[in-house]
Enzyme design. Structure first.
Site, PDB file in Angstrom:
ATOM      1  N   VAL A   1       0.806  -1.209   0.000  1.00  0.00           N
ATOM      2  CA  VAL A   1       0.000   0.000   0.000  1.00  0.00           C
ATOM      3  C   VAL A   1       0.848   1.272   0.000  1.00  0.00           C
ATOM      4  O   VAL A   1       0.319   2.364  -0.242  1.00  0.00           O
ATOM      5  CB  VAL A   1      -0.953  -0.017   1.216  1.00  0.00           C
ATOM      6  N   TYR A   2       2.140   1.169   0.273  1.00  0.00           N
ATOM      7  CA  TYR A   2       2.992   2.360   0.254  1.00  0.00           C
ATOM      8  C   TYR A   2       3.085   2.890  -1.171  1.00  0.00           C
ATOM      9  O   TYR A   2       3.724   2.284  -2.035  1.00  0.00           O
ATOM     10  CB  TYR A   2       4.393   2.047   0.776  1.00  0.00           C
TER      11      TYR A   2
END
Length: 345
Positions: free
Chosen positions: A61-62
């Site tokens: 998700v980064y």
């Protein structure tokens, strides 16, 4: 660099590890952290490896996978010299199967992470959040498949409540599936909630803490001081709302003690902060981040020395808060404390 076992596993990890949240940064949160490109990332990796830091942490998700892509490119040609930790489970899209840890999602998430990282296996895979819609048996059976297939070596969790971890560990024990050995947690001098439930659980069940945001979302960098405006360069302008709130007077009291000890030791406020964490029970590794070489080298200066017991006591006292029920009797009343002595604080 000191190396420690990751929980009750045989895997050795460095006391300091590197968080790649600044790599490829985009969006309101990760863009504020930094936007390190491949060239800069490669240089930061060089410095880490020179110092013995061989564990690199990221998540799908980064920056929508960009962090994994940049990290993979920066590690190209030296995969065997490093450990890679990544996380999966938080939403990566609007589709009905773009979030969670179902068998469908986990297998696809691992395949996508392997592709972005440019590797055949993940050393430590952590579930980024508890998925209340998927039975723990389905999650753990899938992790077992991934471990047996050689795509994942060790498994852990992040942002789980204590009961969620214990429910999972019980199922793993019953069926002979991989047990969680890592718990990636928020823990700092201005955020000690980890100590109430998760630290005793980790000590009892063999989960090593991988500590994220050890500087309290940028509050303990030495730049935030009593009576002074927030520096223009502080990322708290953009990210304060993403983390737990901290009362100003409480923060300033902790910073006052940190600055005094920094003066005594000749170290910086961040180095003192990180050193305190490195001496806490169950902590396997503290994840440091950096937007540039100077920040990284400063954070690396947190190892190779130790605070005195007296200095630790002052920091403990300055950062102490009243524990929530049912924990506060165990901290404040002798009868309870005799039965359940605290691990820390």
């Amino acid at each position: 660099m000191e190396y420690r076992n990751l929980g009750r596993s045989g895997l050795k990890v460095p006391a300091l590890s590197f968080g790649a949240g600044t790599f490829g940064g985009s969006g309101p949160l990760f863009g504020a952290w930094g936007n390190t490109d491949v060239g800069e990332a490669s240089r930061l990796v060089d410095i880490c490896l020179e110092a013995g830091v061989n564990l690199f942490d990221t998540a799908d998700v980064y920056s929508d996978g960009a962090s994994e892509e940049v990290l993979g490119a920066a590690l190209k040609g030296r995969r065997d010299a490093v450990l890679i930790s990544t996380k999966a489970g938080l939403p990566m899209g609007e589709g009905p199967n773009d979030a969670g840890t179902s068998r469908f999602r986990l297998i696809r998430s691992v395949e996508d992470a392997l592709r972005r990282l440019g590797t055949d296996y993940i050393d430590i895979l952590q579930l980024h959040a508890f998925d209340a819609f998927t039975p723990v048996e389905e999650v753990l059976a899938t992790l077992d498949t991934l471990v047996r297939g050689g795509k994942v070596r060790y498994v852990g969790v992040s942002n789980f409540a204590g009961w969620q971890i214990m429910k999972s560990l019980a199922a793993a024990e019953k069926h002979g599936w991989p047990r969680y050995v890592a718990n990636q947690v928020y823990y700092s001098l201005v955020g000690r909630d980890y100590e109430w439930d998760l630290m005793p659980l980790g000590a009892d069940q063999g989960l090593g803490a991988l500590v994220w945001s050890p500087l309290g979302w940028g509050r303990l960098t030495g730049k935030v001081r009593r009576g002074a405006p927030l520096p223009e360069t502080s990322r708290l302008h953009e990210t304060a709302g993403f983390g737990p709130p901290v009362e100003d007077e409480y923060l300033y009291g902790v910073v006052d003690v940190l600055e005094g000890i920094a003066g005594e030791t000749g170290k910086t406020v961040p180095q003192v902060t990180l050193n305190w964490l490195l001496q806490r029970p169950t902590v396997s590794s503290v994840i440091i981040g950096a937007r540039n070489e100077d920040q990284l080298r400063q954070n690396l200066g947190a190892v190779g020395w130790s605070l005195t017991d007296e200095q630790i006591g002052r920091l403990d006292a300055a950062s102490a808060v009243t524990a929530p029920y049912p924990h506060f009797p165990y901290r404040r009343q002798e009868g309870f404390a005799r039965l359940n002595p605290p691990l820390a604080g």
